[in-house]
Design a protein around this motif. Structure first.
Motif, PDB file in Angstrom:
ATOM      1  N   VAL A  93       0.845  -1.190   0.000  1.00 59.74           N
ATOM      2  CA  VAL A  93       0.000   0.000   0.000  1.00 59.74           C
ATOM      3  C   VAL A  93       0.883   1.243   0.000  1.00 59.74           C
ATOM      4  O   VAL A  93       1.792   1.372   0.825  1.00 59.74           O
ATOM      5  N   LEU A  94       0.639   2.162  -0.934  1.00 53.59           N
ATOM      6  CA  LEU A  94       1.337   3.442  -0.961  1.00 53.59           C
ATOM      7  C   LEU A  94       0.363   4.532  -0.529  1.00 53.59           C
ATOM      8  O   LEU A  94      -0.660   4.750  -1.176  1.00 53.59           O
ATOM      9  N   LEU A  95       0.685   5.194   0.580  1.00 57.40           N
ATOM     10  CA  LEU A  95      -0.132   6.289   1.089  1.00 57.40           C
ATOM     11  C   LEU A  95       0.474   7.595   0.607  1.00 57.40           C
ATOM     12  O   LEU A  95       1.566   7.985   1.017  1.00 57.40           O
ATOM     13  N   GLU A 165       8.578   8.155   3.221  1.00 64.12           N
ATOM     14  CA  GLU A 165       9.113   9.071   2.206  1.00 64.12           C
ATOM     15  C   GLU A 165       9.956   8.323   1.168  1.00 64.12           C
ATOM     16  O   GLU A 165      11.113   8.645   0.918  1.00 64.12           O
ATOM     17  N   VAL A 166       9.341   7.329   0.570  1.00 66.35           N
ATOM     18  CA  VAL A 166      10.059   6.461  -0.364  1.00 66.35           C
ATOM     19  C   VAL A 166      10.553   7.227  -1.581  1.00 66.35           C
ATOM     20  O   VAL A 166      11.548   6.844  -2.208  1.00 66.35           O
ATOM     21  N   GLU A 167       9.896   8.328  -1.920  1.00 65.90           N
ATOM     22  CA  GLU A 167      10.322   9.093  -3.097  1.00 65.90           C
ATOM     23  C   GLU A 167      11.658   9.807  -2.878  1.00 65.90           C
ATOM     24  O   GLU A 167      12.292  10.278  -3.830  1.00 65.90           O
ATOM     25  N   LYS A 168      12.119   9.873  -1.615  1.00 64.41           N
ATOM     26  CA  LYS A 168      13.356  10.574  -1.304  1.00 64.41           C
ATOM     27  C   LYS A 168      14.537   9.626  -1.126  1.00 64.41           C
ATOM     28  O   LYS A 168      15.620  10.052  -0.723  1.00 64.41           O
ATOM     29  N   ALA A 169      14.340   8.348  -1.422  1.00 65.41           N
ATOM     30  CA  ALA A 169      15.418   7.378  -1.275  1.00 65.41           C
ATOM     31  C   ALA A 169      16.533   7.677  -2.260  1.00 65.41           C
ATOM     32  O   ALA A 169      16.296   8.011  -3.417  1.00 65.41           O
ATOM     33  N   THR A 170      17.759   7.569  -1.776  1.00 65.87           N
ATOM     34  CA  THR A 170      18.932   7.772  -2.631  1.00 65.87           C
ATOM     35  C   THR A 170      19.881   6.606  -2.432  1.00 65.87           C
ATOM     36  O   THR A 170      19.749   5.832  -1.491  1.00 65.87           O
ATOM     37  N   GLY A 171      20.865   6.489  -3.299  1.00 64.73           N
ATOM     38  CA  GLY A 171      21.824   5.405  -3.150  1.00 64.73           C
ATOM     39  C   GLY A 171      22.861   5.436  -4.244  1.00 64.73           C
ATOM     40  O   GLY A 171      22.811   6.244  -5.170  1.00 64.73           O
ATOM     41  N   LEU A 216       4.497  11.426  -6.175  1.00 65.32           N
ATOM     42  CA  LEU A 216       4.933  10.266  -6.950  1.00 65.32           C
ATOM     43  C   LEU A 216       6.243  10.529  -7.677  1.00 65.32           C
ATOM     44  O   LEU A 216       6.871   9.594  -8.186  1.00 65.32           O
ATOM     45  N   GLU A 217       6.669  11.785  -7.706  1.00 65.65           N
ATOM     46  CA  GLU A 217       7.891  12.134  -8.420  1.00 65.65           C
ATOM     47  C   GLU A 217       9.093  11.441  -7.789  1.00 65.65           C
ATOM     48  O   GLU A 217       9.291  11.491  -6.573  1.00 65.65           O
ATOM     49  N   GLY A 218       9.866  10.776  -8.596  1.00 63.72           N
ATOM     50  CA  GLY A 218      11.050  10.078  -8.105  1.00 63.72           C
ATOM     51  C   GLY A 218      10.832   8.597  -7.865  1.00 63.72           C
ATOM     52  O   GLY A 218      11.794   7.864  -7.605  1.00 63.72           O
ATOM     53  N   ILE A 219       9.590   8.133  -7.942  1.00 60.76           N
ATOM     54  CA  ILE A 219       9.307   6.703  -7.756  1.00 60.76           C
ATOM     55  C   ILE A 219       9.180   6.057  -9.131  1.00 60.76           C
ATOM     56  O   ILE A 219       8.320   6.448  -9.921  1.00 60.76           O
ATOM     57  N   PRO A 220      10.010   5.075  -9.460  1.00 59.26           N
ATOM     58  CA  PRO A 220       9.964   4.450 -10.786  1.00 59.26           C
ATOM     59  C   PRO A 220       8.599   3.821 -11.071  1.00 59.26           C
ATOM     60  O   PRO A 220       7.988   3.212 -10.186  1.00 59.26           O
ATOM     61  N   PRO A 221       8.101   3.969 -12.312  1.00 57.38           N
ATOM     62  CA  PRO A 221       6.808   3.380 -12.682  1.00 57.38           C
ATOM     63  C   PRO A 221       6.741   1.878 -12.407  1.00 57.38           C
ATOM     64  O   PRO A 221       5.689   1.360 -12.007  1.00 57.38           O
ATOM     65  N   ALA A 222       7.846   1.161 -12.626  1.00 58.22           N
ATOM     66  CA  ALA A 222       7.845  -0.287 -12.398  1.00 58.22           C
ATOM     67  C   ALA A 222       7.600  -0.612 -10.925  1.00 58.22           C
ATOM     68  O   ALA A 222       7.042  -1.656 -10.593  1.00 58.22           O
ATOM     69  N   LEU A 223       8.023   0.289 -10.038  1.00 57.58           N
ATOM     70  CA  LEU A 223       7.793   0.087  -8.616  1.00 57.58           C
ATOM     71  C   LEU A 223       6.350   0.447  -8.256  1.00 57.58           C
ATOM     72  O   LEU A 223       5.704  -0.239  -7.455  1.00 57.58           O
TER      73      LEU A 223
END
Length: 317
Positions: A93-95, A165-171, A216-223
């Motif tokens: 679930v994405l809130l 805040e999954v859209e802010k993940a970096t690596g 949703l910006e920064g979250i890959p469509p496949a995810l």
């Protein structure tokens, strides 16, 4: 009355752990050998919980009134699971919503009604995927990731894991935190989740994933395709008043203030209507202190002392 049903579910194979322990002993890896010993002591079985009735989610409609859409869906899915005797295992679930609408609080309360554990992982603070997948035991300071830590040392196969805040993940290219999620958020591949530190497969297929994001910006469509997406609105004034009453009732019970009035006046609720529940708690705690010191059994608007700039914030948890 809702009863939590639980059965055993295998999270890892103890025979595989024994073999891995032998390898660690041969490599003279004391820390890793001790970790495997702990895994063997705990055993590979964990509880898999399911509420006994779809009504188990009803309290969340009151505690998290702006989450009606997601709760409606979860209630139906729980009903289906109970009808077929299956475990309550839905897609991640994405809130999606502004900061402060109550996303993390919802995750914690969901874990509570499901009778399982809660794990919070801040993706904003994640500089690499090691926090999720663990780091190789050959590295200095290596340790297992948070998913393996929860499954190995926790009591449940289906903890609620909230990725904030999954859209802010970096690596880096070597350790992309998003890369691990492609496997973990897919039921088939998550059955053999490989933690780099323990170098063993774990069954993470029963984990209840809750992800939060401000956009949703920064979250890959496949995810995104692996998740059910819900837009969470800010609470309405009426919902905010209901939340304030709940916070107040909780404080009276916690502090055993039986002499105080059980409800808040409309004037007090108006003053609290634009404050987050965390700020509500502090404001009400201070207000109760002022009221008790003055020998009154109820709060007045003057007891609720809120900074003007705080009042302008969105309500949230």
């Amino acid at each position: 009355m809702t009863i939590t049903l639980a059965r055993q579910h295998s999270v890892y194979d103890t025979k595989a752990v024994e073999s891995a322990q032998e390898r660690a002993r041969a490599m003279k890896s004391v820390e890793l050998e001790a970790f495997y010993e702990n895994m063997l002591e705990l055993g590979g079985e964990r509880f898999l919980t399911t509420p006994s009735t779809a009504d188990a989610l009803d309290p969340l409609y009151e505690d998290c009134p702006n989450f009606g859409e997601v709760l409606d869906d979860l209630s139906r899915y729980l009903g289906l699971a109970l009808a077929g005797g299956a475990s309550f295992n839905v897609m991640p679930v994405l809130l999606l919503g502004d900061p402060g609408v109550g996303k993390t609080h919802f995750g914690k309360r969901l874990a509570g009604v499901l009778g399982t554990e809660f794990e919070f992982i801040s993706m904003n603070a994640l500089s690499a995927g090691f926090v999720i997948t663990g780091s190789s035991s050959s590295w200095r300071g290596a340790k297992c990731g948070k998913v393996a830590e929860r499954l190995v040392r926790g009591r449940f196969a289906n903890p609620v894991v909230l990725l904030d805040e999954v859209e802010k993940a970096t690596g880096s290219t070597q350790s992309d935190p998003m890369a691990a999620l492609y496997q973990l958020l897919e039921p088939e591949t998550s059955r053999a989740f490989h933690d780099e530190f323990i170098d063993l497969d774990l069954d993470a297929s029963q984990v209840f994933w809750v992800l939060t994001a401000n956009s949703l910006e920064g979250i890959p469509p496949a995810l995104l395709s692996r998740m059910a997406i819900y837009e969470v609105p800010s609470p309405t004034p009426e919902q905010a008043a209901a939340i304030a009453q709940k916070v107040y009732a909780g404080l009276l019970k916690e502090l055993k203030l039986q002499q105080m009035e059980t409800g808040l006046s409309d004037s007090v609720l108006d003053k609290l209507s634009e404050i987050s529940p965390r700020e509500m708690r502090k404001a009400l705690l201070d207000g109760l202190g002022f009221a008790v010191a003055a020998g009154r059994s109820g709060l007045t608007p003057e007891d609720v002392r809120v900074k003007p700039d705080v009042c302008k914030r969105r309500i949230g948890f």
